[in-house]
Write a protein that holds these residues in place. Structure first.
Motif, PDB file in Angstrom:
ATOM      1  N   ARG A  75       4.760  -1.500   3.281  1.00 40.96           N
ATOM      2  CA  ARG A  75       4.549  -0.345   4.429  1.00 40.96           C
ATOM      3  C   ARG A  75       5.977   0.534   4.147  1.00 40.96           C
ATOM      4  O   ARG A  75       5.911   1.500   4.188  1.00 40.96           O
ATOM      5  CB  ARG A  75       3.330  -0.013   4.999  1.00 40.96           C
TER       6      ARG A  75
ATOM      7  N   GLU B  27       1.697   0.092  -7.258  1.00 45.73           N
ATOM      8  CA  GLU B  27       0.619   0.378  -6.051  1.00 45.73           C
ATOM      9  C   GLU B  27       1.061   2.423  -6.059  1.00 45.73           C
ATOM     10  O   GLU B  27       0.235   2.255  -6.990  1.00 45.73           O
ATOM     11  CB  GLU B  27       2.242   0.196  -4.826  1.00 45.73           C
TER      12      GLU B  27
ATOM     13  N   SER C 211      -7.991  -2.125  -2.509  1.00 48.21           N
ATOM     14  CA  SER C 211      -7.793  -0.925  -1.364  1.00 48.21           C
ATOM     15  C   SER C 211      -6.168  -1.586  -0.989  1.00 48.21           C
ATOM     16  O   SER C 211      -5.473  -2.422  -1.089  1.00 48.21           O
ATOM     17  CB  SER C 211      -8.427  -1.676   0.006  1.00 48.21           C
TER      18      SER C 211
ATOM     19  N   GLU D 289       2.193  -7.288   3.773  1.00 43.51           N
ATOM     20  CA  GLU D 289       2.264  -5.740   3.284  1.00 43.51           C
ATOM     21  C   GLU D 289       2.477  -4.450   4.411  1.00 43.51           C
ATOM     22  O   GLU D 289       2.456  -3.269   4.072  1.00 43.51           O
ATOM     23  CB  GLU D 289       0.062  -5.211   3.291  1.00 43.51           C
ATOM     24  N   LEU D 290       2.656  -4.536   5.752  1.00 45.82           N
ATOM     25  CA  LEU D 290       2.373  -3.591   6.803  1.00 45.82           C
ATOM     26  C   LEU D 290       4.222  -4.098   6.360  1.00 45.82           C
ATOM     27  O   LEU D 290       4.767  -2.819   6.386  1.00 45.82           O
ATOM     28  CB  LEU D 290       2.218  -3.690   8.273  1.00 45.82           C
TER      29      LEU D 290
ATOM     30  N   PRO E 192       0.616  -1.311  -0.216  1.00 45.54           N
ATOM     31  CA  PRO E 192       0.360   0.307   0.224  1.00 45.54           C
ATOM     32  C   PRO E 192       1.087   1.581   0.455  1.00 45.54           C
ATOM     33  O   PRO E 192       1.624   1.197   0.237  1.00 45.54           O
ATOM     34  CB  PRO E 192      -0.844  -0.100   0.989  1.00 45.54           C
TER      35      PRO E 192
ATOM     36  N   ARG F 208      -2.108   4.431  -6.709  1.00 41.41           N
ATOM     37  CA  ARG F 208      -2.465   5.574  -5.894  1.00 41.41           C
ATOM     38  C   ARG F 208      -2.440   7.195  -7.601  1.00 41.41           C
ATOM     39  O   ARG F 208      -2.694   8.008  -6.749  1.00 41.41           O
ATOM     40  CB  ARG F 208      -0.959   6.315  -5.311  1.00 41.41           C
TER      41      ARG F 208
ATOM     42  N   ASN G 219      -5.446  -0.055   2.017  1.00 42.67           N
ATOM     43  CA  ASN G 219      -4.773  -1.034   3.608  1.00 42.67           C
ATOM     44  C   ASN G 219      -4.303  -2.162   3.696  1.00 42.67           C
ATOM     45  O   ASN G 219      -5.042  -2.986   2.759  1.00 42.67           O
ATOM     46  CB  ASN G 219      -5.927  -0.629   3.524  1.00 42.67           C
ATOM     47  N   PRO G 220      -3.245  -2.318   4.608  1.00 42.03           N
ATOM     48  CA  PRO G 220      -2.661  -3.492   4.522  1.00 42.03           C
ATOM     49  C   PRO G 220      -4.165  -4.455   5.054  1.00 42.03           C
ATOM     50  O   PRO G 220      -4.637  -3.959   5.959  1.00 42.03           O
ATOM     51  CB  PRO G 220      -1.946  -3.393   5.838  1.00 42.03           C
ATOM     52  N   THR G 221      -3.384  -5.326   4.374  1.00 40.38           N
ATOM     53  CA  THR G 221      -4.481  -6.341   4.842  1.00 40.38           C
ATOM     54  C   THR G 221      -3.391  -8.110   6.121  1.00 40.38           C
ATOM     55  O   THR G 221      -4.486  -8.775   5.933  1.00 40.38           O
ATOM     56  CB  THR G 221      -5.333  -7.316   3.404  1.00 40.38           C
TER      57      THR G 221
END
Length: 414
Positions: free
Chosen positions: A88, A140, A76, A84-85, A36, A144, A78-80
Protein backbone atom coordinates in the motif's frame (compact mmCIF):
# COMPACT_ATOMS: atom_id res chain seq x y z
CA UNK A 1 13.20 -14.16 -42.09
CA UNK A 2 11.84 -12.51 -39.01
CA UNK A 3 14.05 -9.87 -37.44
CA UNK A 4 13.33 -8.53 -33.97
CA UNK A 5 14.66 -5.29 -32.64
CA UNK A 6 16.01 -5.35 -29.11
CA UNK A 7 16.33 -1.64 -28.31
CA UNK A 8 17.64 -0.37 -25.04
CA UNK A 9 15.78 2.66 -23.74
CA UNK A 10 16.61 4.63 -20.63
CA UNK A 11 14.50 7.28 -18.95
CA UNK A 12 15.46 10.51 -17.23
CA UNK A 13 15.67 10.97 -13.46
CA UNK A 14 13.34 12.87 -11.16
CA UNK A 15 14.82 15.83 -9.28
CA UNK A 16 13.97 15.08 -5.63
CA UNK A 17 14.66 12.96 -2.54
CA UNK A 18 12.30 10.65 -0.66
CA UNK A 19 14.31 8.87 2.03
CA UNK A 20 11.56 7.82 4.43
CA UNK A 21 9.18 6.66 1.75
CA UNK A 22 11.97 4.76 0.03
CA UNK A 23 12.75 2.88 3.21
CA UNK A 24 9.17 1.67 3.40
CA UNK A 25 8.99 0.98 -0.31
CA UNK A 26 12.18 -1.06 -0.23
CA UNK A 27 10.35 -3.58 1.94
CA UNK A 28 7.20 -3.65 -0.13
CA UNK A 29 8.73 -3.71 -3.58
CA UNK A 30 10.66 -6.92 -3.09
CA UNK A 31 7.57 -9.11 -3.48
CA UNK A 32 6.08 -10.16 -6.79
CA UNK A 33 2.56 -10.09 -5.36
CA UNK A 34 -0.64 -8.10 -5.28
CA UNK A 35 -1.65 -5.17 -3.13
CA UNK A 36 -4.71 -3.15 -2.19
CA UNK A 37 -5.84 0.24 -3.41
CA UNK A 38 -4.64 3.55 -2.09
CA UNK A 39 -5.63 6.80 -3.72
CA UNK A 40 -8.60 7.81 -5.81
CA UNK A 41 -8.42 9.18 -9.34
CA UNK A 42 -9.00 12.80 -10.25
CA UNK A 43 -9.78 11.98 -13.87
CA UNK A 44 -12.58 9.43 -14.45
CA UNK A 45 -11.81 6.75 -16.97
CA UNK A 46 -13.88 6.76 -20.15
CA UNK A 47 -16.62 4.23 -20.71
CA UNK A 48 -15.69 2.52 -23.96
CA UNK A 49 -17.95 -0.22 -25.23
CA UNK A 50 -16.92 -2.91 -27.66
CA UNK A 51 -19.10 -2.66 -30.77
CA UNK A 52 -21.88 -5.23 -30.58
CA UNK A 53 -21.98 -7.99 -33.12
CA UNK A 54 -18.27 -7.85 -33.86
CA UNK A 55 -17.09 -10.63 -31.55
CA UNK A 56 -16.44 -14.03 -33.14
CA UNK A 57 -19.05 -16.65 -32.39
CA UNK A 58 -16.50 -18.74 -30.50
CA UNK A 59 -15.87 -15.90 -28.08
CA UNK A 60 -19.57 -15.18 -27.60
CA UNK A 61 -20.08 -18.83 -26.69
CA UNK A 62 -17.12 -18.73 -24.34
CA UNK A 63 -18.44 -15.59 -22.68
CA UNK A 64 -21.91 -17.04 -22.31
CA UNK A 65 -20.47 -20.05 -20.53
CA UNK A 66 -19.49 -17.78 -17.65
CA UNK A 67 -22.71 -16.37 -16.33
CA UNK A 68 -23.07 -14.01 -13.42
CA UNK A 69 -24.06 -16.94 -11.21
CA UNK A 70 -20.71 -18.72 -11.52
CA UNK A 71 -18.45 -15.64 -11.64
CA UNK A 72 -15.58 -15.85 -9.19
CA UNK A 73 -15.96 -13.43 -6.25
CA UNK A 74 -13.45 -10.60 -6.07
CA UNK A 75 -10.91 -10.75 -3.25
CA UNK A 76 -10.99 -7.95 -0.71
CA UNK A 77 -8.55 -5.11 -1.24
CA UNK A 78 -8.11 -4.64 2.51
CA UNK A 79 -4.60 -5.64 3.63
CA UNK A 80 -4.41 -9.00 5.37
CA UNK A 81 -0.70 -9.16 6.26
CA UNK A 82 2.36 -6.91 6.61
CA UNK A 83 3.50 -7.39 3.03
CA UNK A 84 0.19 -6.06 1.73
CA UNK A 85 0.48 -3.05 4.02
CA UNK A 86 3.95 -2.43 2.59
CA UNK A 87 2.52 -2.68 -0.91
CA UNK A 88 0.00 0.00 0.00
CA UNK A 89 2.86 2.38 0.78
CA UNK A 90 4.48 1.45 -2.50
CA UNK A 91 1.37 2.38 -4.45
CA UNK A 92 1.38 5.81 -2.82
CA UNK A 93 4.91 6.37 -4.04
CA UNK A 94 4.52 5.21 -7.64
CA UNK A 95 1.03 6.78 -8.19
CA UNK A 96 0.36 4.62 -11.29
CA UNK A 97 -1.19 6.05 -14.45
CA UNK A 98 -3.22 3.71 -16.67
CA UNK A 99 -3.90 4.27 -20.37
CA UNK A 100 -5.43 2.24 -23.17
CA UNK A 101 -6.37 2.54 -26.85
CA UNK A 102 -9.91 3.56 -27.78
CA UNK A 103 -11.06 0.82 -30.21
CA UNK A 104 -13.07 3.28 -32.32
CA UNK A 105 -10.66 6.20 -32.63
CA UNK A 106 -7.38 4.26 -32.15
CA UNK A 107 -6.27 7.04 -29.80
CA UNK A 108 -4.74 6.84 -26.35
CA UNK A 109 -7.29 7.40 -23.57
CA UNK A 110 -7.10 7.41 -19.79
CA UNK A 111 -8.13 4.31 -17.89
CA UNK A 112 -8.72 0.68 -18.90
CA UNK A 113 -11.77 1.29 -21.06
CA UNK A 114 -10.00 0.18 -24.23
CA UNK A 115 -9.16 -3.28 -22.90
CA UNK A 116 -11.54 -6.05 -24.10
CA UNK A 117 -14.37 -6.76 -21.67
CA UNK A 118 -14.93 -9.33 -18.97
CA UNK A 119 -15.77 -12.98 -19.49
CA UNK A 120 -13.86 -13.52 -22.71
CA UNK A 121 -10.54 -15.22 -23.24
CA UNK A 122 -7.85 -12.53 -23.14
CA UNK A 123 -4.06 -12.83 -22.83
CA UNK A 124 -2.42 -9.66 -21.54
CA UNK A 125 1.28 -9.82 -22.36
CA UNK A 126 3.93 -7.17 -21.75
CA UNK A 127 7.29 -6.27 -20.31
CA UNK A 128 8.19 -7.18 -16.74
CA UNK A 129 10.04 -4.68 -14.55
CA UNK A 130 12.49 -4.88 -11.67
CA UNK A 131 11.16 -6.90 -8.71
CA UNK A 132 7.74 -7.37 -10.31
CA UNK A 133 5.90 -4.29 -9.06
CA UNK A 134 4.02 -4.15 -12.37
CA UNK A 135 2.14 -7.38 -11.78
CA UNK A 136 1.05 -6.11 -8.40
CA UNK A 137 -0.25 -2.86 -9.77
CA UNK A 138 -2.09 -4.23 -12.80
CA UNK A 139 -4.12 -6.84 -10.93
CA UNK A 140 -5.11 -4.33 -8.27
CA UNK A 141 -6.17 -1.71 -10.83
CA UNK A 142 -8.45 -4.08 -12.71
CA UNK A 143 -10.22 -4.85 -9.45
CA UNK A 144 -10.57 -1.18 -8.57
CA UNK A 145 -11.62 0.19 -11.94
CA UNK A 146 -13.47 -2.72 -13.56
CA UNK A 147 -14.28 -5.08 -10.70
CA UNK A 148 -12.48 -7.75 -12.67
CA UNK A 149 -10.04 -10.34 -11.37
CA UNK A 150 -7.22 -10.84 -13.86
CA UNK A 151 -5.39 -14.09 -13.20
CA UNK A 152 -1.62 -13.71 -13.10
CA UNK A 153 0.71 -16.55 -13.99
CA UNK A 154 3.78 -16.25 -11.77
CA UNK A 155 7.11 -17.97 -11.35
CA UNK A 156 6.22 -21.19 -9.46
CA UNK A 157 8.72 -20.58 -6.65
CA UNK A 158 6.77 -17.51 -5.55
CA UNK A 159 3.86 -19.74 -4.50
CA UNK A 160 5.93 -22.09 -2.36
CA UNK A 161 5.88 -21.84 1.41
CA UNK A 162 9.66 -22.01 1.76
CA UNK A 163 11.99 -19.92 -0.35
CA UNK A 164 14.95 -21.65 -2.03
CA UNK A 165 17.03 -18.67 -0.88
CA UNK A 166 16.21 -19.14 2.83
CA UNK A 167 17.42 -17.82 5.21
CA UNK A 168 17.67 -14.80 2.90
CA UNK A 169 14.31 -12.93 3.08
CA UNK A 170 13.30 -13.24 -0.56
CA UNK A 171 10.46 -13.56 -1.37
CA UNK A 172 9.28 -11.76 1.75
CA UNK A 173 7.14 -13.67 4.28
CA UNK A 174 3.47 -13.60 3.34
CA UNK A 175 4.07 -13.43 -0.40
CA UNK A 176 2.66 -16.91 -1.25
CA UNK A 177 -0.50 -16.29 0.78
CA UNK A 178 -1.02 -12.92 -0.90
CA UNK A 179 -0.55 -14.33 -4.40
CA UNK A 180 -2.90 -17.23 -3.81
CA UNK A 181 -5.56 -14.96 -2.32
CA UNK A 182 -5.63 -13.04 -5.59
CA UNK A 183 -5.83 -16.16 -7.72
CA UNK A 184 -2.29 -16.39 -9.03
CA UNK A 185 -1.21 -19.71 -10.54
CA UNK A 186 2.17 -21.17 -11.54
CA UNK A 187 3.24 -20.06 -14.99
CA UNK A 188 2.74 -22.82 -17.55
CA UNK A 189 0.84 -23.76 -20.68
CA UNK A 190 -1.72 -25.97 -18.98
CA UNK A 191 -2.75 -23.32 -16.47
CA UNK A 192 -2.94 -20.72 -19.21
CA UNK A 193 -5.18 -22.91 -21.38
CA UNK A 194 -7.41 -23.87 -18.47
CA UNK A 195 -8.03 -20.22 -17.61
CA UNK A 196 -8.62 -19.18 -21.21
CA UNK A 197 -11.15 -21.96 -21.75
CA UNK A 198 -13.10 -20.56 -18.81
CA UNK A 199 -13.20 -17.16 -20.47
CA UNK A 200 -10.72 -15.58 -18.07
CA UNK A 201 -8.28 -12.74 -18.62
CA UNK A 202 -4.73 -13.95 -18.06
CA UNK A 203 -1.77 -11.74 -17.20
CA UNK A 204 1.60 -13.04 -18.36
CA UNK A 205 5.10 -11.64 -18.59
CA UNK A 206 7.02 -13.55 -21.28
CA UNK A 207 10.33 -12.28 -19.88
CA UNK A 208 9.58 -13.77 -16.47
CA UNK A 209 12.32 -13.73 -13.83
CA UNK A 210 14.86 -12.77 -16.49
CA UNK A 211 13.24 -9.32 -16.77
CA UNK A 212 12.44 -9.04 -13.05
CA UNK A 213 16.13 -9.52 -12.25
CA UNK A 214 17.60 -7.41 -15.02
CA UNK A 215 21.31 -7.11 -15.49
CA UNK A 216 23.09 -3.76 -15.58
CA UNK A 217 21.98 -1.34 -18.29
CA UNK A 218 18.98 -3.45 -19.35
CA UNK A 219 16.16 -1.11 -18.33
CA UNK A 220 13.07 -1.52 -20.54
CA UNK A 221 14.60 -4.15 -22.81
CA UNK A 222 12.64 -7.28 -23.64
CA UNK A 223 14.20 -10.60 -22.69
CA UNK A 224 11.55 -12.87 -24.21
CA UNK A 225 11.68 -16.48 -25.41
CA UNK A 226 12.51 -16.97 -29.06
CA UNK A 227 9.59 -19.25 -29.85
CA UNK A 228 5.99 -17.98 -30.00
CA UNK A 229 4.40 -20.56 -27.70
CA UNK A 230 2.13 -18.04 -26.01
CA UNK A 231 0.72 -17.08 -29.43
CA UNK A 232 0.09 -20.74 -30.30
CA UNK A 233 -1.71 -21.31 -27.01
CA UNK A 234 -3.84 -18.20 -27.47
CA UNK A 235 -4.71 -19.18 -31.04
CA UNK A 236 -5.76 -22.68 -29.96
CA UNK A 237 -8.73 -21.18 -28.09
CA UNK A 238 -9.24 -18.08 -30.27
CA UNK A 239 -8.13 -15.82 -27.43
CA UNK A 240 -7.48 -12.12 -27.88
CA UNK A 241 -3.93 -10.96 -27.16
CA UNK A 242 -3.57 -7.52 -25.57
CA UNK A 243 -0.03 -6.13 -25.60
CA UNK A 244 0.88 -3.70 -22.85
CA UNK A 245 3.91 -1.59 -21.98
CA UNK A 246 4.95 -0.27 -18.58
CA UNK A 247 7.65 2.15 -17.44
CA UNK A 248 8.78 3.38 -14.04
CA UNK A 249 9.49 0.05 -12.38
CA UNK A 250 12.98 -0.27 -13.80
CA UNK A 251 13.77 3.06 -12.14
CA UNK A 252 12.26 2.40 -8.73
CA UNK A 253 15.78 1.61 -7.51
CA UNK A 254 19.17 2.37 -8.94
CA UNK A 255 20.65 0.28 -11.71
CA UNK A 256 21.98 -2.91 -10.05
CA UNK A 257 25.13 -2.47 -8.01
CA UNK A 258 25.69 -6.21 -8.36
CA UNK A 259 23.45 -8.01 -10.84
CA UNK A 260 22.59 -11.70 -11.01
CA UNK A 261 25.64 -12.60 -13.05
CA UNK A 262 27.92 -10.69 -10.69
CA UNK A 263 26.53 -12.49 -7.65
CA UNK A 264 26.78 -15.91 -9.27
CA UNK A 265 30.42 -15.17 -10.09
CA UNK A 266 31.43 -14.36 -6.51
CA UNK A 267 33.55 -16.88 -4.57
CA UNK A 268 31.58 -18.97 -2.07
CA UNK A 269 28.41 -16.83 -2.39
CA UNK A 270 28.03 -17.69 -6.06
CA UNK A 271 28.40 -21.39 -5.36
CA UNK A 272 25.81 -21.23 -2.58
CA UNK A 273 23.33 -19.37 -4.82
CA UNK A 274 23.90 -21.80 -7.67
CA UNK A 275 23.32 -24.75 -5.35
CA UNK A 276 20.05 -23.26 -4.14
CA UNK A 277 18.67 -22.10 -7.49
CA UNK A 278 20.39 -24.23 -10.15
CA UNK A 279 17.62 -26.86 -10.26
CA UNK A 280 14.69 -24.44 -10.34
CA UNK A 281 12.54 -24.43 -13.49
CA UNK A 282 13.87 -22.22 -16.27
CA UNK A 283 11.20 -20.51 -18.37
CA UNK A 284 13.45 -18.01 -20.17
CA UNK A 285 17.13 -18.22 -21.01
CA UNK A 286 19.18 -16.76 -18.16
CA UNK A 287 16.28 -16.49 -15.68
CA UNK A 288 18.24 -17.38 -12.53
CA UNK A 289 16.24 -16.78 -9.36
CA UNK A 290 18.93 -14.55 -7.87
CA UNK A 291 17.80 -10.97 -7.14
CA UNK A 292 20.36 -8.23 -7.79
CA UNK A 293 21.67 -5.87 -5.14
CA UNK A 294 20.23 -2.38 -5.60
CA UNK A 295 20.09 0.86 -3.63
CA UNK A 296 17.44 3.61 -3.56
CA UNK A 297 17.69 6.31 -6.18
CA UNK A 298 18.64 9.66 -4.59
CA UNK A 299 15.93 11.34 -6.68
CA UNK A 300 13.28 8.90 -5.49
CA UNK A 301 11.35 6.32 -7.54
CA UNK A 302 9.84 7.40 -10.81
CA UNK A 303 6.11 7.41 -11.43
CA UNK A 304 4.67 4.28 -13.06
CA UNK A 305 2.77 4.34 -16.36
CA UNK A 306 0.89 1.50 -18.06
CA UNK A 307 -0.40 1.49 -21.63
CA UNK A 308 -2.66 -1.29 -22.93
CA UNK A 309 -2.36 -1.39 -26.70
CA UNK A 310 -4.57 -2.49 -29.58
CA UNK A 311 -5.80 -6.08 -29.22
CA UNK A 312 -4.56 -8.78 -31.58
CA UNK A 313 -7.26 -11.15 -32.82
CA UNK A 314 -6.22 -14.81 -33.22
CA UNK A 315 -9.54 -16.14 -34.55
CA UNK A 316 -8.16 -16.77 -38.03
CA UNK A 317 -4.73 -17.89 -36.85
CA UNK A 318 -3.99 -21.61 -37.07
CA UNK A 319 -1.83 -22.59 -34.05
CA UNK A 320 -0.02 -25.06 -36.34
CA UNK A 321 0.95 -22.27 -38.72
CA UNK A 322 4.52 -21.64 -37.60
CA UNK A 323 5.07 -18.74 -39.95
CA UNK A 324 1.81 -17.06 -38.95
CA UNK A 325 2.45 -17.51 -35.23
CA UNK A 326 5.92 -16.02 -35.60
CA UNK A 327 4.51 -13.01 -37.42
CA UNK A 328 1.97 -12.41 -34.64
CA UNK A 329 4.68 -12.86 -32.01
CA UNK A 330 6.83 -10.29 -33.80
CA UNK A 331 3.80 -7.98 -33.97
CA UNK A 332 3.28 -8.41 -30.22
CA UNK A 333 6.92 -7.61 -29.40
CA UNK A 334 6.95 -4.58 -31.67
CA UNK A 335 3.75 -3.24 -30.11
CA UNK A 336 5.26 -3.50 -26.61
CA UNK A 337 8.46 -1.78 -27.70
CA UNK A 338 6.47 1.00 -29.40
CA UNK A 339 4.49 1.40 -26.18
CA UNK A 340 7.69 1.70 -24.16
CA UNK A 341 8.93 4.45 -26.46
CA UNK A 342 5.62 6.30 -26.25
CA UNK A 343 5.47 6.22 -22.45
CA UNK A 344 9.08 7.28 -21.95
CA UNK A 345 8.54 10.27 -24.20
CA UNK A 346 5.10 11.19 -22.86
CA UNK A 347 6.11 11.17 -19.19
CA UNK A 348 8.60 13.95 -19.86
CA UNK A 349 5.62 16.35 -19.96
CA UNK A 350 4.05 15.07 -16.72
CA UNK A 351 4.26 17.95 -14.20
CA UNK A 352 3.74 15.47 -11.34
CA UNK A 353 6.19 12.80 -12.45
CA UNK A 354 8.68 13.51 -9.64
CA UNK A 355 7.91 11.76 -6.36
CA UNK A 356 8.42 15.00 -4.46
CA UNK A 357 6.18 16.90 -3.89
CA UNK A 358 3.57 14.62 -5.54
CA UNK A 359 3.53 12.01 -2.76
CA UNK A 360 3.01 14.66 -0.07
CA UNK A 361 0.21 16.37 -2.02
CA UNK A 362 -1.59 13.09 -2.64
CA UNK A 363 -1.27 12.15 1.02
CA UNK A 364 -2.85 15.42 2.14
CA UNK A 365 -5.61 15.58 -0.48
CA UNK A 366 -6.31 11.86 -0.77
CA UNK A 367 -6.52 12.28 -4.56
CA UNK A 368 -4.16 11.22 -7.31
CA UNK A 369 -2.39 14.06 -9.08
CA UNK A 370 -2.98 14.24 -12.84
CA UNK A 371 -0.32 13.15 -15.30
CA UNK A 372 0.53 14.53 -18.75
CA UNK A 373 -2.22 15.98 -20.91
CA UNK A 374 -2.81 15.02 -24.50
CA UNK A 375 -1.97 18.44 -25.84
CA UNK A 376 1.68 17.75 -25.09
CA UNK A 377 1.59 13.95 -25.45
CA UNK A 378 0.04 12.73 -28.67
CA UNK A 379 -3.11 10.68 -28.40
CA UNK A 380 -2.14 8.58 -31.37
CA UNK A 381 0.51 5.89 -31.10
CA UNK A 382 3.47 6.21 -33.45
CA UNK A 383 4.28 2.97 -35.22
CA UNK A 384 7.94 2.08 -35.42
CA UNK A 385 9.58 1.76 -38.83
CA UNK A 386 12.72 -0.13 -37.95
CA UNK A 387 15.58 -1.01 -40.23
CA UNK A 388 17.34 -4.38 -39.73
CA UNK A 389 20.74 -4.13 -38.07
CA UNK A 390 23.59 -6.65 -37.83
CA UNK A 391 22.99 -7.25 -34.12
CA UNK A 392 19.30 -8.12 -34.54
CA UNK A 393 18.07 -11.63 -33.88
CA UNK A 394 17.40 -13.51 -37.12
CA UNK A 395 14.90 -16.37 -37.27
CA UNK A 396 14.76 -18.74 -40.23
CA UNK A 397 11.77 -20.97 -40.92
CA UNK A 398 13.24 -24.45 -41.43
CA UNK A 399 9.99 -26.39 -41.88
CA UNK A 400 6.30 -25.72 -41.37
CA UNK A 401 6.03 -28.25 -38.56
CA UNK A 402 9.17 -27.12 -36.70
CA UNK A 403 10.00 -24.09 -34.55
CA UNK A 404 12.08 -21.43 -36.31
CA UNK A 405 15.86 -21.48 -36.02
CA UNK A 406 16.96 -18.23 -34.32
CA UNK A 407 20.49 -16.83 -34.25
CA UNK A 408 21.78 -13.81 -32.35
CA UNK A 409 25.13 -12.10 -32.77
CA UNK A 410 27.68 -12.25 -29.97
CA UNK A 411 27.04 -8.55 -29.33
CA UNK A 412 23.63 -9.48 -27.94
CA UNK A 413 25.26 -11.26 -24.98
CA UNK A 414 28.20 -8.89 -24.37
Amino acid sequence: LVMRIRAQRMGRTAPASLALALALALLGSLADGFKPAIVGRTIPSPSIRRPTGTEPASRLTLAAARSSTDAEPLPSLNPTNPIELAMRVTRDIISPVFLSIDPSTKEVVRGLGGVPGKHQAVVMAGNHQMFGLDGVTIVEEFIREREQLVKALVYPVLLEEESPLAPLPYPLPGTPEMLKRFGALPAGGMNMLRLLKKGSSVLIFPGGAREVFKRKNEAYTLQWPRTPELVRLAASVNATIVPFAAVGGDEFFSDPVLDTDDLLGLPFIGSWLQERTGKLPSLVKGDSFVPPIVVPRPEGPRRHYFLFLEPIDTTDLDPKDVRGCNEVYSQLRTAVEDGLTYLQEARESDPNEAAVPRVAVERVTGRQQPSFDFDSASRRMVKSSWVPRPEDEVCVLVADDMPPLCVESQKRWD
